[in-house]
Design a protein around this motif. Sequence first.
Motif, PDB file in Angstrom:
ATOM      1  N   PHE A 227       0.873  -1.174   0.000  1.00 20.94           N
ATOM      2  CA  PHE A 227       0.000   0.000   0.000  1.00 20.94           C
ATOM      3  C   PHE A 227       0.909   1.221   0.000  1.00 20.94           C
ATOM      4  O   PHE A 227       1.523   1.565   1.007  1.00 20.94           O
ATOM      5  N   LYS A 228       0.993   1.895  -1.148  1.00 20.61           N
ATOM      6  CA  LYS A 228       2.027   2.897  -1.376  1.00 20.61           C
ATOM      7  C   LYS A 228       1.864   4.145  -0.505  1.00 20.61           C
ATOM      8  O   LYS A 228       2.855   4.797  -0.179  1.00 20.61           O
ATOM      9  N   ASN A 229       0.646   4.502  -0.150  1.00 22.61           N
ATOM     10  CA  ASN A 229       0.414   5.769   0.527  1.00 22.61           C
ATOM     11  C   ASN A 229       0.515   5.682   2.044  1.00 22.61           C
ATOM     12  O   ASN A 229       0.211   6.660   2.731  1.00 22.61           O
ATOM     13  N   ALA A 230       0.931   4.554   2.557  1.00 22.28           N
ATOM     14  CA  ALA A 230       1.025   4.402   4.010  1.00 22.28           C
ATOM     15  C   ALA A 230       2.342   4.967   4.527  1.00 22.28           C
ATOM     16  O   ALA A 230       3.392   4.813   3.906  1.00 22.28           O
ATOM     17  N   LYS A 231       2.280   5.632   5.675  1.00 21.66           N
ATOM     18  CA  LYS A 231       3.491   6.082   6.372  1.00 21.66           C
ATOM     19  C   LYS A 231       4.022   4.972   7.268  1.00 21.66           C
ATOM     20  O   LYS A 231       5.236   4.806   7.431  1.00 21.66           O
ATOM     21  N   TYR A 232       3.099   4.207   7.839  1.00 24.97           N
ATOM     22  CA  TYR A 232       3.444   3.051   8.660  1.00 24.97           C
ATOM     23  C   TYR A 232       2.566   1.884   8.216  1.00 24.97           C
ATOM     24  O   TYR A 232       1.496   2.074   7.618  1.00 24.97           O
ATOM     25  N   VAL A 233       3.022   0.683   8.502  1.00 22.77           N
ATOM     26  CA  VAL A 233       2.201  -0.505   8.262  1.00 22.77           C
ATOM     27  C   VAL A 233       2.289  -1.418   9.477  1.00 22.77           C
ATOM     28  O   VAL A 233       3.331  -1.507  10.132  1.00 22.77           O
ATOM     29  N   LEU A 235       1.865  -5.300  10.570  1.00 23.13           N
ATOM     30  CA  LEU A 235       1.746  -6.697  10.158  1.00 23.13           C
ATOM     31  C   LEU A 235       1.099  -7.468  11.297  1.00 23.13           C
ATOM     32  O   LEU A 235       1.581  -7.435  12.436  1.00 23.13           O
ATOM     33  N   VAL A 236       0.007  -8.143  10.982  1.00 26.75           N
ATOM     34  CA  VAL A 236      -0.784  -8.834  12.007  1.00 26.75           C
ATOM     35  C   VAL A 236      -0.880 -10.311  11.665  1.00 26.75           C
ATOM     36  O   VAL A 236      -1.169 -10.665  10.518  1.00 26.75           O
ATOM     37  N   TYR A 237      -0.630 -11.151  12.662  1.00 28.34           N
ATOM     38  CA  TYR A 237      -0.878 -12.592  12.497  1.00 28.34           C
ATOM     39  C   TYR A 237      -2.065 -12.958  13.376  1.00 28.34           C
ATOM     40  O   TYR A 237      -2.028 -12.782  14.600  1.00 28.34           O
ATOM     41  N   LYS A 238      -3.109 -13.476  12.734  1.00 29.08           N
ATOM     42  CA  LYS A 238      -4.342 -13.771  13.455  1.00 29.08           C
ATOM     43  C   LYS A 238      -4.273 -15.134  14.130  1.00 29.08           C
ATOM     44  O   LYS A 238      -3.975 -16.142  13.494  1.00 29.08           O
ATOM     45  N   LEU A 239      -4.548 -15.134  15.424  1.00 28.08           N
ATOM     46  CA  LEU A 239      -4.659 -16.357  16.210  1.00 28.08           C
ATOM     47  C   LEU A 239      -6.127 -16.585  16.544  1.00 28.08           C
ATOM     48  O   LEU A 239      -6.948 -15.671  16.431  1.00 28.08           O
ATOM     49  N   PRO A 240      -6.496 -17.792  16.966  1.00 28.88           N
ATOM     50  CA  PRO A 240      -7.915 -18.052  17.271  1.00 28.88           C
ATOM     51  C   PRO A 240      -8.502 -17.047  18.261  1.00 28.88           C
ATOM     52  O   PRO A 240      -9.635 -16.588  18.075  1.00 28.88           O
ATOM     53  N   ASN A 241      -7.746 -16.699  19.308  1.00 28.25           N
ATOM     54  CA  ASN A 241      -8.267 -15.796  20.329  1.00 28.25           C
ATOM     55  C   ASN A 241      -7.325 -14.627  20.615  1.00 28.25           C
ATOM     56  O   ASN A 241      -7.440 -13.981  21.665  1.00 28.25           O
ATOM     57  N   ASN A 242      -6.432 -14.370  19.686  1.00 28.21           N
ATOM     58  CA  ASN A 242      -5.448 -13.325  19.938  1.00 28.21           C
ATOM     59  C   ASN A 242      -4.819 -12.928  18.614  1.00 28.21           C
ATOM     60  O   ASN A 242      -5.232 -13.405  17.543  1.00 28.21           O
ATOM     61  N   GLU A 243      -3.800 -12.090  18.664  1.00 27.66           N
ATOM     62  CA  GLU A 243      -3.050 -11.734  17.464  1.00 27.66           C
ATOM     63  C   GLU A 243      -1.659 -11.261  17.852  1.00 27.66           C
ATOM     64  O   GLU A 243      -1.439 -10.747  18.957  1.00 27.66           O
ATOM     65  N   ILE A 244      -0.730 -11.466  16.928  1.00 29.88           N
ATOM     66  CA  ILE A 244       0.645 -10.982  17.090  1.00 29.88           C
ATOM     67  C   ILE A 244       0.838  -9.864  16.080  1.00 29.88           C
ATOM     68  O   ILE A 244       0.521 -10.027  14.892  1.00 29.88           O
ATOM     69  N   THR A 245       1.353  -8.729  16.533  1.00 26.48           N
ATOM     70  CA  THR A 245       1.477  -7.575  15.652  1.00 26.48           C
ATOM     71  C   THR A 245       2.910  -7.046  15.642  1.00 26.48           C
ATOM     72  O   THR A 245       3.620  -7.111  16.651  1.00 26.48           O
ATOM     73  N   PHE A 246       3.298  -6.514  14.483  1.00 27.79           N
ATOM     74  CA  PHE A 246       4.590  -5.852  14.316  1.00 27.79           C
ATOM     75  C   PHE A 246       4.346  -4.539  13.572  1.00 27.79           C
ATOM     76  O   PHE A 246       3.623  -4.511  12.573  1.00 27.79           O
ATOM     77  N   LEU A 247       4.990  -3.478  14.030  1.00 26.97           N
ATOM     78  CA  LEU A 247       4.819  -2.161  13.437  1.00 26.97           C
ATOM     79  C   LEU A 247       6.078  -1.774  12.674  1.00 26.97           C
ATOM     80  O   LEU A 247       7.193  -1.915  13.184  1.00 26.97           O
ATOM     81  N   PHE A 248       5.891  -1.268  11.435  1.00 27.62           N
ATOM     82  CA  PHE A 248       7.006  -0.861  10.587  1.00 27.62           C
ATOM     83  C   PHE A 248       6.754   0.553  10.060  1.00 27.62           C
ATOM     84  O   PHE A 248       5.603   0.928   9.795  1.00 27.62           O
ATOM     85  N   GLU A 249       7.836   1.285   9.883  1.00 25.07           N
ATOM     86  CA  GLU A 249       7.769   2.567   9.178  1.00 25.07           C
ATOM     87  C   GLU A 249       8.143   2.327   7.723  1.00 25.07           C
ATOM     88  O   GLU A 249       9.139   1.664   7.436  1.00 25.07           O
ATOM     89  N   GLN A 250       7.338   2.869   6.816  1.00 21.89           N
ATOM     90  CA  GLN A 250       7.514   2.587   5.388  1.00 21.89           C
ATOM     91  C   GLN A 250       8.164   3.768   4.685  1.00 21.89           C
ATOM     92  O   GLN A 250       7.768   4.921   4.867  1.00 21.89           O
ATOM     93  N   HIS A 251       9.146   3.470   3.838  1.00 19.78           N
ATOM     94  CA  HIS A 251       9.822   4.473   3.021  1.00 19.78           C
ATOM     95  C   HIS A 251       9.852   3.995   1.581  1.00 19.78           C
ATOM     96  O   HIS A 251       9.918   2.806   1.305  1.00 19.78           O
ATOM     97  N   GLY A 252       9.843   4.952   0.658  1.00 15.88           N
ATOM     98  CA  GLY A 252       9.945   4.597  -0.758  1.00 15.88           C
ATOM     99  C   GLY A 252       8.601   4.288  -1.372  1.00 15.88           C
ATOM    100  O   GLY A 252       7.554   4.423  -0.757  1.00 15.88           O
TER     101      GLY A 252
END
Length: 253
Positions: A227-233, A235-252
């Motif tokens: 998604f080109k217009n995002a400043k940050y993205v 990343l989410v991994y969906k678990l049955p009752n939870n989720e694991i998330t990672f935050l990145f800053e996007q350049h370019g």
Amino acid sequence: MKKDNIFCIMALLVGLMSACTSTQRPLQLMPIADHSVVIDGKTVVKDEKDSVKLVVSFNGKFNEYMAFDTEIFNLSSKDMFTSPTHFQLIPLNENMSPIMADSISPIVLEGVEPREKMNDTNYQMALQDKKLKQAKVLNTVLFIGGIVAMASSSGRSSRHDRYSTGMELGNAMVQFASVKRIIDHENYYSNMDRLHNERRTWSEQGFNSNTLSAHTSLRGDVFVPIFKNAKYVQLVYKLPNNEITFLFEQHGE
């Protein structure tokens, strides 16, 4: 029709049928995390929830996808199903708020299944074969039509201007068919070379839908749309009752 006008039309055709190329800044993602390490030049982040551990690093861009080198660990005592489609990418703006698809729903991009992408590529290759066959038929019709027009004009003994126009039209049709044939084949081989490379890339991927036995892991690239217009993205991994998330800053891009 004047010869110079014919050549101008043919040159315009070539220009319109030629593919355009553009340069882009390389896509870069930098993780925003308190705990990250640099391994082999890549910044790696990890997290663990509900007996699932993820180790992730940004691995670059492939076509319209960003690739994450990902290893998932099943730390539980039972089998666990995992899939690239369990990963989601949420584009964020400069305030780290989700970019909305509409007034109530944020944009959510799902990871892709390499096997499905390989099947899509096979389908695109079949379409290229079909397009070339259709182009060959049209080129043959144009070529024969041009020959017939010239032959018909050469048999006329009436007005010279009709003879000249007929010959020029026939000659233009023959040249048009010849140039178009070259362009058609160049586009075909260029597209097929690209599609062969894409199919090879998808076929080499190790992170497909799979069932992980207890205390085993799976590693490979996970592909999610860019998604080109995002400043940050996020990343989410969906678990049955939870989720694991990672935050990145996007350049370019």
